[in-house]
Design a protein around this motif. Sequence first.
Motif, PDB file in Angstrom:
ATOM      1  N   GLU A  18       0.818  -1.202   0.000  1.00 55.04           N
ATOM      2  CA  GLU A  18       0.000   0.000   0.000  1.00 55.04           C
ATOM      3  C   GLU A  18       0.853   1.253   0.000  1.00 55.04           C
ATOM      4  OE1 GLU A  18      -3.839   1.934   2.381  1.00 55.04           O
ATOM      5  OE2 GLU A  18      -2.780   0.195   3.216  1.00 55.04           O
ATOM      6  N   GLU A  74       0.834   2.990  -3.920  1.00 50.99           N
ATOM      7  CA  GLU A  74       0.352   1.607  -3.980  1.00 50.99           C
ATOM      8  C   GLU A  74       0.936   0.924  -5.219  1.00 50.99           C
ATOM      9  OE1 GLU A  74      -3.954  -0.619  -3.306  1.00 50.99           O
ATOM     10  OE2 GLU A  74      -3.845   1.537  -3.582  1.00 50.99           O
ATOM     11  N   SER A 163      -6.793   3.241   6.542  1.00 48.12           N
ATOM     12  CA  SER A 163      -6.733   2.070   5.661  1.00 48.12           C
ATOM     13  C   SER A 163      -7.802   1.045   6.001  1.00 48.12           C
ATOM     14  CB  SER A 163      -5.347   1.426   5.726  1.00 48.12           C
ATOM     15  OG  SER A 163      -5.031   1.053   7.051  1.00 48.12           O
TER      16      SER A 163
END
Length: 339
Positions: A18, A74, A163
């Motif tokens: 990520e 990402e 997240s």
Amino acid sequence: MTALQEYRRLEAIGLWREHAEDQRREVIVALGDVSLVMSSPSGEAIGHWSLPAVERRNPGKRPALYAPAPDSEEELELSDPEMIAAIERICAAIARTRPHPGRLRLYLAGGAILVGVLAAALWLPDAMIRQTVSLLPPAKRLDIGHQLLAEISNIAGRPCGASSGRTALVRLASRTYGPDNPPRIVVFPATIPDTLTLPGDIVVASAALAEDYETPEVFAGYLLAERTRSEATDPVEALLRHAGIGATFRLLTTGDIAAEPIHAHAATLLSHDTMRADESVLLDHFAEVGISSQPYAFAQDVSGESVLGLIEADPLRGQTTEPVLTDGDWVSLQEICTS
């Protein structure tokens, strides 16, 4: 844009991270109609990329490296040749729909002829808008959606980004729009209207829909109402009707739209009153996804007087329904703006 038929539901193993400083982790990558979905080996959804926005960072090299946007940290690493070939073919097909500089004069000449024909035939401005909307490729829709999202961020502040909350949003999108090509949901602090649909399958939602209610059924109801409105009115058409015939003609002939109408439309979206969704269509959507319409109805009117149809015709009335989200996902979503 739909994926090539032979690649429907193609899956492969990949390595995903990520953030740039994160260690790569093994994920299962699934290729949908217009999306790339990353899941953990246990089946937990952790990422959802729109194929028109996916770019390859190392063309011609293996393993292939992909990102969901040019400036994104990402990254996805793939070694599976069939999955790489599928993504490359689809991205190439998308690229062919984008405007090519060498054709600009041809487009301008064709546009001028088109204007003459339209004037001779007394073609109304709304006909030009409908024509432009019908010809606009998915990649351009997504580009316009990103421009509007950036303007909304400039006006209303940065979107919330915890997240765990983003993972919960992926699941909520699949639950309310269906597992095939659900939209990207972006949550902003509770200073914007409840929900907005932007071009390119982007849905903007207020954090109040999670923070002010005890269960996710209300949030799901607002998303279903937004889904109903967006099906009735194309968000690109709404933009062009607000921007006017000049912006429409420029988009039709050059594939571009100026920054001024984008900014003006973003400001209008943030200040307008939300239209009521068609009740019969909305009830069909509640039935389709197996969610009761009553929590949403009472969130609209605690007395129930103005939403009797949604209460009395609840397609799940008296039935046991599948939870919209797990308790953990719902808590993560409620804290998406505080983490």
